[in-house]
Design a protein around this motif. Structure first.
Motif, PDB file in Angstrom:
ATOM      1  N   THR A 145       0.952  -1.099  -0.040  1.00  0.00           N
ATOM      2  CA  THR A 145      -0.034  -0.012   0.016  1.00  0.00           C
ATOM      3  C   THR A 145       0.919   1.221  -0.104  1.00  0.00           C
ATOM      4  N   CYS A 146       0.474   2.311  -0.817  1.00  0.00           N
ATOM      5  CA  CYS A 146       1.571   3.528  -0.977  1.00  0.00           C
ATOM      6  C   CYS A 146       0.963   4.156   0.249  1.00  0.00           C
ATOM      7  N   GLU A 147       2.399   4.725   0.888  1.00  0.00           N
ATOM      8  CA  GLU A 147       2.232   5.133   2.209  1.00  0.00           C
ATOM      9  C   GLU A 147       1.888   6.703   1.875  1.00  0.00           C
ATOM     10  N   THR A 148       2.274   7.235   0.655  1.00  0.00           N
ATOM     11  CA  THR A 148       1.847   8.544   0.752  1.00  0.00           C
ATOM     12  C   THR A 148       0.423   8.843   0.648  1.00  0.00           C
ATOM     13  N   CYS A 149      -0.469   7.962  -0.249  1.00  0.00           N
ATOM     14  CA  CYS A 149      -1.529   8.122  -0.354  1.00  0.00           C
ATOM     15  C   CYS A 149      -2.618   7.243   0.503  1.00  0.00           C
ATOM     16  N   HIS A 150      -1.811   6.359   1.256  1.00  0.00           N
ATOM     17  CA  HIS A 150      -2.559   5.291   2.116  1.00  0.00           C
ATOM     18  C   HIS A 150      -3.477   4.267   1.134  1.00  0.00           C
ATOM     19  N   LYS A 202      -3.703  12.589  -9.271  1.00  0.00           N
ATOM     20  CA  LYS A 202      -3.021  11.460  -8.849  1.00  0.00           C
ATOM     21  C   LYS A 202      -1.854  11.799  -7.867  1.00  0.00           C
ATOM     22  N   CYS A 203      -1.939  10.689  -6.993  1.00  0.00           N
ATOM     23  CA  CYS A 203      -0.478  10.613  -5.983  1.00  0.00           C
ATOM     24  C   CYS A 203       0.592  10.569  -6.984  1.00  0.00           C
ATOM     25  N   ASN A 204       1.809  11.336  -6.408  1.00  0.00           N
ATOM     26  CA  ASN A 204       2.885  11.302  -7.395  1.00  0.00           C
ATOM     27  C   ASN A 204       3.812  10.199  -7.074  1.00  0.00           C
ATOM     28  N   THR A 205       3.533   9.500  -5.999  1.00  0.00           N
ATOM     29  CA  THR A 205       4.274   8.308  -5.508  1.00  0.00           C
ATOM     30  C   THR A 205       3.990   7.066  -6.386  1.00  0.00           C
ATOM     31  N   CYS A 206       2.627   6.788  -6.195  1.00  0.00           N
ATOM     32  CA  CYS A 206       1.913   5.671  -6.893  1.00  0.00           C
ATOM     33  C   CYS A 206       1.559   5.470  -8.155  1.00  0.00           C
ATOM     34  N   GLY A 207       1.492   7.097  -8.870  1.00  0.00           N
ATOM     35  CA  GLY A 207       0.840   7.196 -10.077  1.00  0.00           C
ATOM     36  C   GLY A 207      -0.877   7.040 -10.061  1.00  0.00           C
TER      37      GLY A 207
HETATM   38 ZN   LIG Z   1      -0.034   6.788  -3.448  1.00  0.00          ZN
END
Ligand SMILES: [Zn+2]
Ligand SMILES: [Zn+2]
Length: 377
Positions: A145-150, A202-207
């Motif tokens: 799970t992407c930590e930036t956007c949970h 969109k979240c930059n970390t996970c696109g």
């Molecule tokens: Zn994300």
């Protein structure tokens, strides 16, 4: 045009069971449904006829009536095609559901929590590592799970919006007009790709995926006594789940390398020790390697080749805690290939005393059994 007999339409006999009726209908629906058969201009009429026959015969009351009165029953009024106007003329999808027990109509809520996939990792162990267990770290490529956007996929501070086209269901109803009325088919919503959500930023970390690929280091405790092909499950160490669902599991499967001296069968360990003719003839005390260090083993005088000794408790600890295996030692008498002059002299002397040619002494050990096995006489 006179109406065809319903049984004839479905190609079944008068005693057909409900199952037979359904089967016949499925087969014909597949052939004539206007959604499927677009080439045959008569297909539509044929399907209409098949459907009418099915709806009558599949209903116990209507079937009884039909059996008694046929098409002529004035109370039924089938002549006008009553009972299958456009409104209840289902799309092919509805019949398709029938084929597969309604599986395709089960609408999967794209927002429901889903468990992540299970992963499998094969760990190769040395013989001793399997016997005694070990602790080690492994690296597993997996989705987390992407930590930036949970996991939402949206830029921090923003939220995914419910897709306005499908209302969050991830599916769109596509309407089609046919001579029998509307046919409604469900399709995956192409605005949200079936997710039911639209992510504007969109979240930059996970696109926007809500998940990222990582190489996760996981600490594994290999239990003592594991055997070839056995596995342990590390709960929750698989791929990340979706929509807040739990992660999958990680299965670590063990492969054990062969040992140069030991073999294994369950919890028991096997080995073969080479002994000279003198050692077995006169008796000896030898040292045998075990998993727990060297152990003294008394070889009685006159021991035959192939004799097997048991070293109790020198096997492998049972992985489930049910005791411990043994070590089995098999004696293999090795015939010298090269003799010194002095040795040859002594063997000749020995042969003279025992009155048997020496070659036959050895042959008795190695070949007489083989001979007996192949010769019945
Ligand atoms: Zn994300
Ligand atoms: Zn949508």
């Amino acid at each position: 045009m006179s109406k065809r007999d319903y049984y004839e339409v479905l190609g079944i006999d008068k005693n057909a069971s409900k199952e037979d009726i359904k089967k016949a209908y499925r087969k014909l629906a597949r052939k004539y449904h206007p959604d499927v058969n677009k080439d045959d201009p008569q297909a539509t009429d044929k399907f209409k006829e098949v459907k009418e026959a099915y709806e009558t015969l599949n209903n116990d009351q209507k079937r009884a009536h039909y059996d008694q009165f046929g098409h002529t029953d004035p109370n039924q009024g089938f002549g006008g095609g009553q009972g299958f106007d456009g409104a209840d003329f289902g799309g092919f999808g509805d019949i398709f559901d029938m084929f597969f027990g309604g599986g395709s109509s089960r609408r999967r809520d794209p927002n429901a929590p889903r468990q992540g996939a299970d992963l499998q990792y094969t760990m190769t162990l040395e013989f001793e590592e399997a016997a005694f267990g070990k602790e080690t770290d492994i690296k597993i490529p997996r989705e987390e799970t992407c930590e930036t956007c949970h996991g939402s996929g949206a830029k921090p501070g923003t939220h995914p919006e419910t897709c306005s086209h499908c209302g969050g269901s991830g599916q769109l109803n596509v309407e089609q007009n046919t001579p029998f009325g509307r046919i409604v088919n469900r399709r995956v919503c192409h605005y949200c790709q079936g997710t039911g959500k639209i992510i504007k930023e969109k979240c930059n970390t996970c696109g926007g995926d809500g998940k990222v690929k990582t190489n996760k280091t996981i600490h594994v405790k290999v239990p003592a006594g594991v055997d070839e092909g056995q596995q342990i499950r590390l709960s929750g160490q698989g791929e990340a789940g979706s929509n807040g669902g739990p992660a999958g599991d990680l299965f670590v499967v063990f492969h054990i390398k062969p040992h140069k001296f030991f073999e294994r069968d369950g919890d028991d360990v096997f080995c073969t020790v080479p002994l000279s003719f003198a050692q077995v003839a006169l008796g000896d005390e030898i040292e045998v390697p075990t998993l727990y260090g060297k152990v003294k083993l008394k070889i009685p005088a006159g021991t035959q080749t192939g004799t097997h000794f048991r070293l109790k408790g020198k096997g492998i600890k049972n992985v489930r805690g049910y005791g411990q295996g043994d070590q089995h030692v098999t004696v293999n008498v090795v015939t010298p290939k090269q003799l010194s002059d002095r040795e040859r002299e002594l063997f000749r002397e020995l042969a003279d005393i025992s009155g048997t040619p020496l070659t036959e002494i050895h042959n008795e050990n190695f070949f007489s059994k083989v001979k007996r096995a192949f010769k019945a006489d």
